[in-house]
Write a protein that holds these residues in place. Structure first.
Motif, PDB file in Angstrom:
ATOM      1  N   VAL A   1     -14.957   5.940  14.278  1.00 43.64           N
ATOM      2  CA  VAL A   1     -13.552   6.167  13.943  1.00 43.64           C
ATOM      3  C   VAL A   1     -12.805   4.835  13.905  1.00 43.64           C
ATOM      4  O   VAL A   1     -12.052   4.559  12.967  1.00 43.64           O
ATOM      5  N   TYR A   2     -13.045   3.987  14.922  1.00 37.58           N
ATOM      6  CA  TYR A   2     -12.357   2.698  14.969  1.00 37.58           C
ATOM      7  C   TYR A   2     -12.860   1.763  13.871  1.00 37.58           C
ATOM      8  O   TYR A   2     -12.077   0.984  13.320  1.00 37.58           O
ATOM      9  N   LEU A   3     -14.129   1.833  13.547  1.00 38.71           N
ATOM     10  CA  LEU A   3     -14.640   1.040  12.421  1.00 38.71           C
ATOM     11  C   LEU A   3     -13.946   1.470  11.133  1.00 38.71           C
ATOM     12  O   LEU A   3     -13.522   0.620  10.331  1.00 38.71           O
ATOM     13  N   SER A   4     -13.806   2.767  10.927  1.00 41.45           N
ATOM     14  CA  SER A   4     -13.120   3.242   9.717  1.00 41.45           C
ATOM     15  C   SER A   4     -11.666   2.767   9.718  1.00 41.45           C
ATOM     16  O   SER A   4     -11.126   2.390   8.673  1.00 41.45           O
ATOM     17  N   PHE A   5     -11.040   2.747  10.896  1.00 42.24           N
ATOM     18  CA  PHE A   5      -9.655   2.295  11.008  1.00 42.24           C
ATOM     19  C   PHE A   5      -9.535   0.812  10.654  1.00 42.24           C
ATOM     20  O   PHE A   5      -8.622   0.408   9.931  1.00 42.24           O
ATOM     21  N   ILE A   6     -10.465  -0.002  11.127  1.00 43.73           N
ATOM     22  CA  ILE A   6     -10.479  -1.430  10.788  1.00 43.73           C
ATOM     23  C   ILE A   6     -10.610  -1.609   9.272  1.00 43.73           C
ATOM     24  O   ILE A   6      -9.921  -2.438   8.660  1.00 43.73           O
ATOM     25  N   LEU A   7     -11.478  -0.817   8.660  1.00 42.10           N
ATOM     26  CA  LEU A   7     -11.649  -0.893   7.204  1.00 42.10           C
ATOM     27  C   LEU A   7     -10.389  -0.433   6.474  1.00 42.10           C
ATOM     28  O   LEU A   7     -10.059  -0.960   5.405  1.00 42.10           O
ATOM     29  N   MET A   8      -9.655   0.523   7.060  1.00 38.60           N
ATOM     30  CA  MET A   8      -8.397   0.969   6.456  1.00 38.60           C
ATOM     31  C   MET A   8      -7.356  -0.153   6.497  1.00 38.60           C
ATOM     32  O   MET A   8      -6.592  -0.331   5.547  1.00 38.60           O
ATOM     33  N   VAL A   9      -7.319  -0.904   7.610  1.00 40.43           N
ATOM     34  CA  VAL A   9      -6.416  -2.061   7.676  1.00 40.43           C
ATOM     35  C   VAL A   9      -6.811  -3.056   6.584  1.00 40.43           C
ATOM     36  O   VAL A   9      -5.949  -3.607   5.888  1.00 40.43           O
ATOM     37  N   PHE A  10      -8.115  -3.276   6.416  1.00 39.28           N
ATOM     38  CA  PHE A  10      -8.611  -4.192   5.386  1.00 39.28           C
ATOM     39  C   PHE A  10      -8.117  -3.772   4.003  1.00 39.28           C
ATOM     40  O   PHE A  10      -7.690  -4.613   3.197  1.00 39.28           O
ATOM     41  N   VAL A  11      -8.147  -2.471   3.719  1.00 37.66           N
ATOM     42  CA  VAL A  11      -7.627  -1.972   2.443  1.00 37.66           C
ATOM     43  C   VAL A  11      -6.154  -2.348   2.302  1.00 37.66           C
ATOM     44  O   VAL A  11      -5.710  -2.789   1.237  1.00 37.66           O
ATOM     45  N   GLY A  12      -5.396  -2.204   3.392  1.00 39.08           N
ATOM     46  CA  GLY A  12      -3.971  -2.552   3.363  1.00 39.08           C
ATOM     47  C   GLY A  12      -3.723  -4.008   3.015  1.00 39.08           C
ATOM     48  O   GLY A  12      -2.710  -4.338   2.388  1.00 39.08           O
ATOM     49  N   THR A  13      -4.651  -4.894   3.403  1.00 32.55           N
ATOM     50  CA  THR A  13      -4.468  -6.316   3.093  1.00 32.55           C
ATOM     51  C   THR A  13      -4.519  -6.580   1.588  1.00 32.55           C
ATOM     52  O   THR A  13      -4.081  -7.644   1.133  1.00 32.55           O
ATOM     53  N   TYR A  14      -5.045  -5.638   0.828  1.00 32.03           N
ATOM     54  CA  TYR A  14      -5.127  -5.798  -0.621  1.00 32.03           C
ATOM     55  C   TYR A  14      -3.899  -5.254  -1.345  1.00 32.03           C
ATOM     56  O   TYR A  14      -3.806  -5.342  -2.566  1.00 32.03           O
ATOM     57  N   ILE A  15      -2.946  -4.691  -0.592  1.00 30.58           N
ATOM     58  CA  ILE A  15      -1.696  -4.260  -1.209  1.00 30.58           C
ATOM     59  C   ILE A  15      -0.802  -5.499  -1.303  1.00 30.58           C
ATOM     60  O   ILE A  15      -0.159  -5.889  -0.344  1.00 30.58           O
ATOM     61  N   LYS A  16      -0.826  -6.132  -2.444  1.00 31.79           N
ATOM     62  CA  LYS A  16      -0.059  -7.372  -2.639  1.00 31.79           C
ATOM     63  C   LYS A  16       1.380  -7.070  -3.040  1.00 31.79           C
ATOM     64  O   LYS A  16       2.297  -7.776  -2.662  1.00 31.79           O
ATOM     65  N   LYS A  17       1.566  -6.053  -3.849  1.00 36.27           N
ATOM     66  CA  LYS A  17       2.905  -5.631  -4.261  1.00 36.27           C
ATOM     67  C   LYS A  17       3.016  -4.146  -3.947  1.00 36.27           C
ATOM     68  O   LYS A  17       2.256  -3.340  -4.477  1.00 36.27           O
ATOM     69  N   VAL A  18       3.946  -3.813  -3.072  1.00 41.13           N
ATOM     70  CA  VAL A  18       4.110  -2.423  -2.659  1.00 41.13           C
ATOM     71  C   VAL A  18       4.757  -1.637  -3.797  1.00 41.13           C
ATOM     72  O   VAL A  18       5.808  -2.007  -4.306  1.00 41.13           O
ATOM     73  N   SER A  19       4.073  -0.582  -4.204  1.00 35.80           N
ATOM     74  CA  SER A  19       4.594   0.333  -5.223  1.00 35.80           C
ATOM     75  C   SER A  19       4.014   1.712  -4.934  1.00 35.80           C
ATOM     76  O   SER A  19       3.094   1.856  -4.127  1.00 35.80           O
ATOM     77  N   LEU A  20       4.546   2.712  -5.574  1.00 35.62           N
ATOM     78  CA  LEU A  20       4.036   4.075  -5.398  1.00 35.62           C
ATOM     79  C   LEU A  20       2.552   4.126  -5.764  1.00 35.62           C
ATOM     80  O   LEU A  20       1.753   4.735  -5.046  1.00 35.62           O
ATOM     81  N   ILE A  21       2.170   3.451  -6.832  1.00 33.16           N
ATOM     82  CA  ILE A  21       0.773   3.469  -7.289  1.00 33.16           C
ATOM     83  C   ILE A  21      -0.132   2.768  -6.280  1.00 33.16           C
ATOM     84  O   ILE A  21      -1.203   3.277  -5.942  1.00 33.16           O
ATOM     85  N   SER A  22       0.280   1.597  -5.772  1.00 33.34           N
ATOM     86  CA  SER A  22      -0.587   0.860  -4.844  1.00 33.34           C
ATOM     87  C   SER A  22      -0.760   1.613  -3.535  1.00 33.34           C
ATOM     88  O   SER A  22      -1.858   1.660  -2.977  1.00 33.34           O
TER      89      SER A  22
END
Length: 195
Positions: free
Chosen positions: A90-111
């Protein structure tokens, strides 16, 4: 960018994540058809997207998740449970979810929508490894057992997707709105890297 502005921004980001995590305590003590409707995916994406310091991007959401897990587990089991069976996954998946967030460069509904879907897929595929490997698991410790766990998890992951969208809208939308009102909150990762 002054250190004071960075500290104000980081404090507000941490408070938003903590406030979101506190909503996990609203329905303590009961399992329902809305199990897994939690802010954890949105918290992870939010931390990854907005903290310019990578350590804070991972540490703030992870520590918040750990503390809220202790409270939630205590309410269900009436004892202190730091790490439960399958917690690693669960925590590994959470770390990977944070990693996904680092790729949100411009916040938009689509991103945010795209990141919400990706983080649910990560949670579904990674955390169910723990569901199969747990002692006393309902599933055989085989690939077929893993597929059974994935199928059984579909309603929970649907709830996580809905919660990612709801909490994501509140957290990302709220912070983007706040940035328009309070200039100290408004800077991008690239601005910080060049200052």
């Amino acid at each position: 960018m002054s250190m004071e502005k960075i500290n104000i921004r980081n404090s507000i980001l941490a408070l938003i994540i903590i406030a979101a995590a506190a909503t996990r305590f609203l329905n303590l003590g009961s399992f329902s058809s809305w199990s897994n409707f939690t802010p954890i995916g949105a918290m992870a994406m939010f931390g990854g997207a907005y903290f310019s310091d990578k350590l804070k991007a991972y540490a703030v959401p992870l520590i918040t998740l750990l503390v809220s897990d202790v409270v939630v587990n205590y309410s269900y089991f009436h004892k202190l449970v730091l790490f439960y069976d399958g917690a690693f996954w669960v925590y590994l998946s959470f770390i990977l979810m944070v990693f996904v967030g680092t790729y949100i460069k411009k916040v938009s509904l689509i991103s945010v929508l795209a990141a919400s879907v990706v983080t649910v897929l990560i949670h579904w595929l990674v955390s169910d490894i723990g569901a199969v490997l747990m002692t006393g698991s309902l599933y055989p410790k085989t690939f077929a057992g893993y597929l059974q766990a994935l199928v059984a998890a579909v309603p929970f992951e649907r709830n996580l997707l809905v919660s990612n969208l709801v909490y994501g809208l509140l957290m990302f939308g709220g912070f983007e709105y706040a940035k328009t009102k309070f200039p100290a909150l408004n800077f991008s990762k690239t601005t910080l890297q060049h200052s």
